[in-house]
Design an enzyme around this catalytic site. Structure first.
Site, mmCIF file in Angstrom:
data_model
loop_
_atom_site.group_PDB
_atom_site.id
_atom_site.type_symbol
_atom_site.label_atom_id
_atom_site.label_comp_id
_atom_site.label_asym_id
_atom_site.label_seq_id
_atom_site.Cartn_x
_atom_site.Cartn_y
_atom_site.Cartn_z
ATOM 1 N N HIS A 11 2.192 2.105 -3.396
ATOM 2 C CA HIS A 11 1.272 2.883 -4.239
ATOM 3 C C HIS A 11 1.440 4.386 -4.016
ATOM 4 O O HIS A 11 1.215 5.181 -4.930
ATOM 5 C CB HIS A 11 -0.183 2.506 -3.946
ATOM 6 C CG HIS A 11 -0.612 1.196 -4.542
ATOM 7 N ND1 HIS A 11 -0.250 0.790 -5.810
ATOM 8 C CD2 HIS A 11 -1.396 0.198 -4.031
ATOM 9 C CE1 HIS A 11 -0.797 -0.393 -6.064
ATOM 10 N NE2 HIS A 11 -1.481 -0.774 -5.007
ATOM 11 N N GLU A 13 0.823 -1.214 0.000
ATOM 12 C CA GLU A 13 0.000 0.000 0.000
ATOM 13 C C GLU A 13 0.856 1.263 0.000
ATOM 14 O O GLU A 13 0.551 2.235 -0.686
ATOM 15 C CB GLU A 13 -0.959 0.004 1.193
ATOM 16 C CG GLU A 13 -1.972 -1.124 1.199
ATOM 17 C CD GLU A 13 -2.921 -1.127 0.004
ATOM 18 O OE1 GLU A 13 -3.073 -0.070 -0.648
ATOM 19 O OE2 GLU A 13 -3.499 -2.185 -0.284
ATOM 20 N N CYS A 57 9.921 -2.923 -10.408
ATOM 21 C CA CYS A 57 9.357 -2.101 -9.315
ATOM 22 C C CYS A 57 10.454 -1.624 -8.358
ATOM 23 O O CYS A 57 10.355 -0.526 -7.790
ATOM 24 C CB CYS A 57 8.276 -2.883 -8.567
ATOM 25 S SG CYS A 57 6.824 -3.208 -9.606
ATOM 26 N N HIS A 88 -0.025 -1.548 -9.834
ATOM 27 C CA HIS A 88 0.013 -3.008 -9.679
ATOM 28 C C HIS A 88 0.945 -3.623 -10.714
ATOM 29 O O HIS A 88 0.874 -3.282 -11.894
ATOM 30 C CB HIS A 88 -1.393 -3.599 -9.812
ATOM 31 C CG HIS A 88 -2.222 -3.350 -8.597
ATOM 32 N ND1 HIS A 88 -3.475 -2.768 -8.655
ATOM 33 C CD2 HIS A 88 -1.979 -3.594 -7.280
ATOM 34 C CE1 HIS A 88 -3.955 -2.655 -7.416
ATOM 35 N NE2 HIS A 88 -3.067 -3.144 -6.574
ATOM 36 N N CYS A 108 5.681 -10.392 -7.649
ATOM 37 C CA CYS A 108 6.155 -9.157 -7.004
ATOM 38 C C CYS A 108 5.178 -8.776 -5.900
ATOM 39 O O CYS A 108 3.975 -9.046 -6.001
ATOM 40 C CB CYS A 108 6.194 -8.064 -8.079
ATOM 41 S SG CYS A 108 6.593 -6.402 -7.512
ATOM 42 N N CYS A 121 9.895 -7.024 -7.668
ATOM 43 C CA CYS A 121 10.600 -7.511 -8.845
ATOM 44 C C CYS A 121 11.598 -6.403 -9.239
ATOM 45 O O CYS A 121 11.519 -5.290 -8.718
ATOM 46 C CB CYS A 121 9.606 -7.788 -9.973
ATOM 47 S SG CYS A 121 8.948 -6.279 -10.733
#
Length: 363
Positions: A260, A257, A294, A266, A272, A291
């Site tokens: 984000h 969260e 990200c 996403h 991931c 991953c």
């Protein structure tokens, strides 16, 4: 159905680096070892560091919520994404309602979450705000007609958090052991966020292994219809026992969260922590970390050394649970020995972090 989402090495290379010269140049700033680790993700597979995404059913996130995949370039160029700055570099955690019987173990659990976030978002400060009761938030609540457990309204909690947000906050997240709902027509929600305002709230209630069973201890007697404003119904309300699995799931949800909040969407590239999840089984399948694609998004936002971050995460899992070195208080030492950090569920992640560090430090 069981579907493995396998992208070509070329697609993954473009998603990780981009074909734009300025971003290729940015990528070259990584050390040889960092590039070696990031490029492990170009060929995900069962024996590799990174795995492809496996979709198990139509109720999984990707088939249920079609989204445009976000590569590094679209993240980097997003005009709305927010990065920490010198004046906004702290993540604040606000606990709402009881986290178990008051005392050392509850305090420890919340502090373990804080320390984990500090390692995960390496380079930022993570602080706890003083705990608040449900009554202090002034939120609307209800009894869920299916599960007969108490739920609190997310919009009210977000409004409360907006008033509590310190001036140096990068973001503020509210966490609770009480179930949540976003509006009357919804059964429940795991959490809700306002990315533009850097706020989110999420619940760990459904991470109790017994939540969906009929003997769940948080079920209320059917005839109970509490009046709005009468928060006494929350006094002594059931909270899940603090287990290694609950701690793992809590760490996973918090970091997903907060991820984000940086503008990371996403993940659809490979397995991931930023993958979406519609249900607990899917959430449990996600790994505990990013991953490579990200990871790059977070790294460019905070500008940390990748090996430093992995070392901090490994230290959090492996550190000696005894607080003797930190506290002179004999009773606190005794309590910590009774409640050492339950990291058994983190074993796979520990081995994975060591493999990453082997590449980064060429051991």
């Amino acid at each position: 159905m069981m579907e493995v989402i396998q992208h070509s090495g070329e697609e993954l290379q473009k998603a990780l680096v981009s074909n734009c010269q300025d971003l290729v140049k940015l990528y070259r700033k990584h050390t040889k070892e960092e590039k070696c680790l990031l490029e492990e993700g170009l060929h995900p597979g069962p024996t590799h560091l990174f795995q492809p995404i496996t979709v198990h059913s139509d109720s999984d996130w990707i088939p249920a919520h079609p989204e445009e995949p976000q590569d590094f370039e679209s993240f980097y160029r997003d005009p709305y994404r927010k990065s920490p700055s010198a004046s906004h570099n702290t993540i604040y955690i606000q606990t709402i309602g009881s986290f178990g019987e008051a005392g050392f173990q509850t305090d420890q659990y919340v502090d373990w979450l804080r320390e984990y976030c500090q390692a995960f978002f390496y380079g930022l400060s993570v602080k706890l705000l003083p705990a608040v009761s449900v009554a202090e938030t002034g939120c609307t609540f209800r009894v869920n007609s299916n599960s007969h457990n108490l739920q609190i309204l997310t919009g009210d909690l977000l409004r409360f958090l907006s008033k509590r947000k310190p001036t140096d906050a990068f973001c503020i997240v509210g966490i609770t052991m009480i179930d949540l709902y976003p509006k009357d027509s919804w059964n429940f929600v795991f959490g809700q966020a306002s990315l533009s305002m850097g706020m989110g709230v999420f619940s760990f209630a459904r991470y109790d292994d017994n939540f969906y069973s009929r003997n769940y201890a948080g079920r209320l007697k059917k005839h109970l219809q509490p009046k709005q404003g009468n928060y006494s119904v929350f006094d002594g309300y059931y909270t899940p026992p603090i287990t290694s699995t609950l701690l793992l799931r809590s760490c996973k949800t918090m970091t997903h969260e907060i991820g984000h909040m940086f503008g990371i969407k996403h993940c659809q590239w490979m397995s991931c922590v930023m993958q979406g999840s519609n249900h607990l089984e899917e959430s449990d399948r996600r790994p505990l970390d990013f991953c490579p694609i990200c990871l790059r998004k977070l790294q460019v936002s905070i500008n940390f050394k990748i090996s430093g971050r992995y070392k901090a995460l490994l230290h959090w899992i492996e550190e000696d649970p005894s607080p003797a070195s930190r506290s002179e208080d004999a009773s606190a030492c005794h309590s910590a020995l009774l409640f050492p950090k339950p990291t058994e569920a983190f074993h796979t992640s520990k081995l994975w972090l060591r493999r990453c560090l082997d590449i980064l430090e060429k051991r």
